[in-house]
Design a protein around this motif. Structure first.
Motif, PDB file in Angstrom:
ATOM      1  N   SER A 102      34.858  13.517  84.519  1.00 49.13           N
ATOM      2  CA  SER A 102      33.697  13.408  85.401  1.00 49.13           C
ATOM      3  C   SER A 102      33.880  12.334  86.465  1.00 49.13           C
ATOM      4  CB  SER A 102      32.449  13.099  84.569  1.00 49.13           C
ATOM      5  OG  SER A 102      32.561  11.829  83.946  1.00 49.13           O
ATOM      6  N   SER A 103      34.921  11.510  86.341  1.00 46.06           N
ATOM      7  CA  SER A 103      35.159  10.433  87.315  1.00 46.06           C
ATOM      8  C   SER A 103      36.144  10.837  88.406  1.00 46.06           C
ATOM      9  CB  SER A 103      35.690   9.187  86.586  1.00 46.06           C
ATOM     10  OG  SER A 103      34.797   8.773  85.585  1.00 46.06           O
ATOM     11  N   LEU A 104      36.571  12.097  88.415  1.00 47.00           N
ATOM     12  CA  LEU A 104      37.596  12.542  89.374  1.00 47.00           C
ATOM     13  C   LEU A 104      37.032  13.389  90.507  1.00 47.00           C
ATOM     14  CD1 LEU A 104      40.395  13.634  86.828  1.00 47.00           C
ATOM     15  CD2 LEU A 104      39.981  11.371  87.808  1.00 47.00           C
ATOM     16  N   ASP A 105      35.687  13.506  90.599  1.00 47.49           N
ATOM     17  CA  ASP A 105      35.111  14.463  91.548  1.00 47.49           C
ATOM     18  C   ASP A 105      35.302  14.067  93.014  1.00 47.49           C
ATOM     19  OD1 ASP A 105      33.419  12.312  91.467  1.00 47.49           O
ATOM     20  OD2 ASP A 105      31.647  13.426  90.850  1.00 47.49           O
ATOM     21  N   ASP A 106      35.732  12.825  93.294  1.00 51.18           N
ATOM     22  CA  ASP A 106      35.959  12.413  94.681  1.00 51.18           C
ATOM     23  C   ASP A 106      37.356  12.772  95.171  1.00 51.18           C
ATOM     24  OD1 ASP A 106      37.107  10.530  92.898  1.00 51.18           O
ATOM     25  OD2 ASP A 106      37.296   9.109  94.553  1.00 51.18           O
ATOM     26  N   LEU A 107      38.218  13.235  94.240  1.00 46.39           N
ATOM     27  CA  LEU A 107      39.617  13.462  94.607  1.00 46.39           C
ATOM     28  C   LEU A 107      39.883  14.888  95.056  1.00 46.39           C
ATOM     29  CD1 LEU A 107      42.418  12.116  94.674  1.00 46.39           C
ATOM     30  CD2 LEU A 107      42.743  12.838  92.305  1.00 46.39           C
ATOM     31  N   ALA A 108      39.125  15.869  94.559  1.00 48.09           N
ATOM     32  CA  ALA A 108      39.356  17.273  94.891  1.00 48.09           C
ATOM     33  C   ALA A 108      38.084  18.060  94.604  1.00 48.09           C
ATOM     34  CB  ALA A 108      40.518  17.827  94.072  1.00 48.09           C
ATOM     35  N   PRO A 109      37.961  19.251  95.180  1.00 51.72           N
ATOM     36  CA  PRO A 109      36.741  20.053  94.961  1.00 51.72           C
ATOM     37  C   PRO A 109      36.516  20.440  93.508  1.00 51.72           C
ATOM     38  CG  PRO A 109      37.997  20.892  96.843  1.00 51.72           C
ATOM     39  CD  PRO A 109      38.860  19.874  96.169  1.00 51.72           C
ATOM     40  N   THR A 110      37.594  20.642  92.749  1.00 50.96           N
ATOM     41  CA  THR A 110      37.445  21.017  91.345  1.00 50.96           C
ATOM     42  C   THR A 110      38.185  20.021  90.457  1.00 50.96           C
ATOM     43  OG1 THR A 110      39.424  22.411  91.239  1.00 50.96           O
ATOM     44  CG2 THR A 110      37.379  23.450  92.011  1.00 50.96           C
ATOM     45  N   THR A 111      37.744  19.960  89.211  1.00 48.66           N
ATOM     46  CA  THR A 111      38.403  19.071  88.245  1.00 48.66           C
ATOM     47  C   THR A 111      39.854  19.463  88.046  1.00 48.66           C
ATOM     48  OG1 THR A 111      36.313  18.724  87.093  1.00 48.66           O
ATOM     49  CG2 THR A 111      38.307  18.204  85.875  1.00 48.66           C
ATOM     50  N   GLU A 112      40.108  20.767  87.981  1.00 47.55           N
ATOM     51  CA  GLU A 112      41.479  21.234  87.768  1.00 47.55           C
ATOM     52  C   GLU A 112      42.403  20.777  88.889  1.00 47.55           C
ATOM     53  OE1 GLU A 112      43.776  25.381  86.513  1.00 47.55           O
ATOM     54  OE2 GLU A 112      41.597  25.327  86.738  1.00 47.55           O
ATOM     55  N   GLU A 113      41.930  20.865  90.139  1.00 50.95           N
ATOM     56  CA  GLU A 113      42.745  20.411  91.269  1.00 50.95           C
ATOM     57  C   GLU A 113      42.974  18.902  91.209  1.00 50.95           C
ATOM     58  OE1 GLU A 113      41.829  22.094  95.268  1.00 50.95           O
ATOM     59  OE2 GLU A 113      40.265  23.183  94.180  1.00 50.95           O
ATOM     60  N   ALA A 114      41.940  18.158  90.798  1.00 54.01           N
ATOM     61  CA  ALA A 114      42.072  16.701  90.721  1.00 54.01           C
ATOM     62  C   ALA A 114      43.115  16.307  89.675  1.00 54.01           C
ATOM     63  CB  ALA A 114      40.724  16.075  90.380  1.00 54.01           C
ATOM     64  N   VAL A 115      43.065  16.940  88.510  1.00 49.28           N
ATOM     65  CA  VAL A 115      44.049  16.654  87.459  1.00 49.28           C
ATOM     66  C   VAL A 115      45.447  17.012  87.945  1.00 49.28           C
ATOM     67  CG1 VAL A 115      44.825  17.269  85.137  1.00 49.28           C
ATOM     68  CG2 VAL A 115      42.392  16.923  85.583  1.00 49.28           C
ATOM     69  N   ALA A 116      45.580  18.136  88.638  1.00 46.73           N
ATOM     70  CA  ALA A 116      46.891  18.559  89.135  1.00 46.73           C
ATOM     71  C   ALA A 116      47.453  17.539  90.121  1.00 46.73           C
ATOM     72  CB  ALA A 116      46.774  19.930  89.801  1.00 46.73           C
ATOM     73  N   ARG A 117      46.605  16.984  90.982  1.00 48.61           N
ATOM     74  CA  ARG A 117      47.078  15.973  91.942  1.00 48.61           C
ATOM     75  C   ARG A 117      47.570  14.718  91.235  1.00 48.61           C
ATOM     76  NH1 ARG A 117      43.028  15.904  97.237  1.00 48.61           N
ATOM     77  NH2 ARG A 117      43.159  18.145  97.687  1.00 48.61           N
ATOM     78  N   LEU A 118      46.811  14.262  90.257  1.00 53.78           N
ATOM     79  CA  LEU A 118      47.217  13.061  89.518  1.00 53.78           C
ATOM     80  C   LEU A 118      48.491  13.319  88.714  1.00 53.78           C
ATOM     81  CD1 LEU A 118      43.789  11.666  88.259  1.00 53.78           C
ATOM     82  CD2 LEU A 118      45.149  10.898  90.213  1.00 53.78           C
ATOM     83  N   ALA A 119      48.604  14.514  88.141  1.00 55.78           N
ATOM     84  CA  ALA A 119      49.801  14.851  87.368  1.00 55.78           C
ATOM     85  C   ALA A 119      51.041  14.826  88.252  1.00 55.78           C
ATOM     86  CB  ALA A 119      49.638  16.216  86.714  1.00 55.78           C
ATOM     87  N   LYS A 120      50.899  15.269  89.486  1.00 55.87           N
ATOM     88  CA  LYS A 120      52.031  15.292  90.408  1.00 55.87           C
ATOM     89  C   LYS A 120      52.459  13.874  90.790  1.00 55.87           C
ATOM     90  CE  LYS A 120      53.553  17.468  94.721  1.00 55.87           C
ATOM     91  NZ  LYS A 120      53.155  18.347  95.852  1.00 55.87           N
ATOM     92  N   ILE A 121      51.489  12.966  90.936  1.00 58.80           N
ATOM     93  CA  ILE A 121      51.796  11.587  91.331  1.00 58.80           C
ATOM     94  C   ILE A 121      52.302  10.766  90.150  1.00 58.80           C
ATOM     95  CG2 ILE A 121      50.834   9.475  92.357  1.00 58.80           C
ATOM     96  CD1 ILE A 121      48.643  11.251  93.588  1.00 58.80           C
ATOM     97  N   ALA A 122      51.840  11.082  88.945  1.00 58.42           N
ATOM     98  CA  ALA A 122      52.054  10.204  87.791  1.00 58.42           C
ATOM     99  C   ALA A 122      53.504  10.131  87.327  1.00 58.42           C
ATOM    100  CB  ALA A 122      51.166  10.646  86.628  1.00 58.42           C
ATOM    101  N   GLU A 123      54.323  11.109  87.641  1.00 55.88           N
ATOM    102  CA  GLU A 123      55.755  11.071  87.350  1.00 55.88           C
ATOM    103  C   GLU A 123      56.084  10.713  85.904  1.00 55.88           C
ATOM    104  OE1 GLU A 123      58.512   9.443  90.146  1.00 55.88           O
ATOM    105  OE2 GLU A 123      56.964   9.257  91.666  1.00 55.88           O
ATOM    106  N   GLY A 124      55.690  11.540  84.965  1.00 51.01           N
ATOM    107  CA  GLY A 124      56.115  11.360  83.584  1.00 51.01           C
ATOM    108  C   GLY A 124      55.193  10.573  82.690  1.00 51.01           C
ATOM    109  N   ALA A 125      54.093  10.046  83.226  1.00 52.50           N
ATOM    110  CA  ALA A 125      53.141   9.351  82.353  1.00 52.50           C
ATOM    111  C   ALA A 125      52.454  10.361  81.428  1.00 52.50           C
ATOM    112  CB  ALA A 125      52.096   8.629  83.201  1.00 52.50           C
ATOM    113  N   LEU A 126      51.943   9.882  80.318  1.00 49.91           N
ATOM    114  CA  LEU A 126      51.136  10.716  79.439  1.00 49.91           C
ATOM    115  C   LEU A 126      49.733  10.806  80.023  1.00 49.91           C
ATOM    116  CD1 LEU A 126      52.132   9.416  75.892  1.00 49.91           C
ATOM    117  CD2 LEU A 126      52.911  11.495  77.021  1.00 49.91           C
ATOM    118  N   LEU A 127      49.323  11.992  80.415  1.00 44.80           N
ATOM    119  CA  LEU A 127      48.001  12.198  81.005  1.00 44.80           C
ATOM    120  C   LEU A 127      47.058  12.713  79.927  1.00 44.80           C
ATOM    121  CD1 LEU A 127      49.587  11.957  83.687  1.00 44.80           C
ATOM    122  CD2 LEU A 127      48.069  13.692  84.623  1.00 44.80           C
TER     123      LEU A 127
END
Length: 480
Positions: A68-93
């Motif tokens: 619920s804290s990711l709504d400023d990053l992308a229109p949908t939660t799924e898109e927001a998670v995908a963006r963070l996953a791409k940047i995180a480079e191997g972290a456990l999400l």
């Protein structure tokens, strides 16, 4: 990968927490920190954009993200998670949500999250889950869970283990134990099916009465009926007095039928009648006796496959399969391996009057990396062998290798042999293969069709329709 500025070079874990609620986030991070061997570095941010900036500036071992804290990053939660996953480079999400739903879990995992956890979060269970994921994704050293006594509450009615999978099993036992309905336990050999049955008995209202276990695979077929229902005097050669069977001995308590799939079909029909009426008849006796038992059964086989192969009665299965519990294999809960290893080491060291300080990091890594086809029983045997073979001190990787005789027997030196002649294999019809996959998934989630459907990317209604169709097909074949 080159190290980014600010990346720590020691073994401490780095954690990024994304949560609008600072108090809840800090409490969760503190619980996790208390179960790690090295004090972690925890950084916080309140929204998705701030998290993206932090992730571009350094590497993190864990990213805990409240959806619920990711709504400023992308229109949908799924898109927001995908963006963070791409940047995180191997972290456990790890995706977190206070309004947990199967669709949210599936969306987060599809977008790149390694796991989905519903709030509120149990500190110990969450820590164990993090440890399991860390070992699976190559971050075992930075995220080693403290297995010392007291670090994680890992004991439950004979079980040892604090992983998410085992916490779910403990929760099921707590809910199921007060009932008198039959329980159907599934799991591979060595996962603790009898321990589970004893836990259900000890935590239920029948705890003061007898727990009687019968291993259906260990008793000859011609003696099984006598063992289960008893026999009148003179029923067989040498029988000079009446004999009570296991069902009668368990009157008022619990009857545990281990490896129920090995029971002969003719006796299965008598067991079904007993379950329906609560009345039994001893061998060579006309009178019936009424008893009150709770029946718990277990098998290491796939019951649906046994039904398909006509080795297990379908009506008996549905009479017994009221409250299902599935015990996960040890390889699926690596966070418990060292907790169990330390437990067995302390126990056997006391028995053998020796002093061991624990396992070296290399020894722990070798144990965690193993497949454990014999599950907890195999781990227990290995640790006992270590205690007997060596005098004390720290268990090294070399000591583990010397004691691990099963590993050598599973991996023999290859010998050149002529290529075998090609042989035909049995190919099941597509509907039977589909049935096996779906029923295995349902068993893996303890009978929860909604979770199984999410894992298989199906709708629950599809599974219900298919199960109804399979039942109708089985009925049609029976009628023919």
């Amino acid at each position: 990968m080159p190290m980014r500025p600010g990346r720590r070079s020691d073994a401490a874990a780095t954690i990024l927490l994304i949560d609008r609620d600072p108090a809840a986030g800090r409490a969760m991070a503190a619980n996790l920190a208390g179960c790690l061997l090295a004090e972690p570095v925890i950084e916080e941010c309140r929204n998705g954009r701030a998290a993206a900036e932090k992730l571009r500036g350094r590497d993190y071992d864990i990213v805990l993200m409240d959806l619920s804290s990711l709504d400023d990053l992308a229109p949908t939660t799924e898109e927001a998670v995908a963006r963070l996953a791409k940047i995180a480079e191997g972290a456990l999400l790890i995706a977190l949500s206070g309004g947990a739903s199967v669709s949210a879990a599936v969306a987060a995992m599809r977008a790149g999250a390694h796991d989905f956890v519903a709030k509120p979060i149990s500190g110990t269970g969450f820590a164990a889950r993090i440890g399991e994921l860390a070992h699976r994704h190559g971050k075992a050293r930075a995220l080693t869970i403290d297995a010392r006594p007291g670090a994680i509450t890992a004991d439950f009615a004979g079980f040892v283990g604090a992983s998410t999978q085992m916490q779910y099993v403990y929760e099921q036992i707590g809910r199921i134990a007060p009932s008198s309905a039959p329980v159907f336990i599934t799991g591979e050999s060595g996962t603790g099916k009898e321990v589970c049955a004893e836990a259900l008995h000890s935590k239920g209202p029948r705890a003061e009465r007898r727990f009687v276990a019968v291993n259906c695979a260990a008793i000859p077929r011609d003696l099984m009926e006598t063992e289960l229902f008893g026999a009148a005097r003179g029923a067989y050669t040498g029988s000079v007095e009446d004999r009570k069977g296991a069902a009668e001995l368990a009157d008022g308590g619990t009857l545990f039928l281990d490896e129920i799939g090995e029971m002969d079909l003719s006796l299965q029909s008598k067991l079904l009648r007993f379950l329906q009426t609560g009345a039994l008849t001893r061998v060579s006796e006309a009178d019936t006796r009424q008893v009150d038992v709770r029946v718990i059964c277990a098998t290491n086989r796939n019951p649906m496959q046994m039904i398909t192969e006509k080795r297990f009665r379908e009506d008996l299965f549905y009479r017994l399969h009221v409250l299902p519990i599935h015990l996960p294999p040890l390889r699926q809960r690596p966070a418990d391996i060292m907790v169990l290893g330390q437990h067995f080491l302390a126990r056997f060291a006391r028995e053998e009057h020796k002093r061991f300080s624990g396992f070296s990091p290399e020894a722990a890594d070798s144990l965690i990396a193993r497949e454990w086809p014999g599950n907890v029983r195999q781990l227990q045997n290995l640790v006992r062998r270590l205690v007997v073979m060596f005098d004390g001190g720290e268990i090294s990787a070399e000591m583990v290798s010397a004691a691990d005789i099963e590993s050598r027997s599973y991996s023999p030196t290859p010998i050149a042999e002529p290529a075998p002649a090609p042989r035909r294999t049995t190919v099941l019809p597509m509907w039977q293969q589909e049935q096996r996959i779906i029923e295995d998934a349902i068993l893996s989630f303890g009978g929860n069709i909604a979770l199984a459907a999410a894992a298989l990317e199906l709708s629950p209604s599809t599974i219900y329709r298919k199960r109804q169709a399979w039942a109708e097909m089985a009925g049609a074949k029976g009628a023919a």
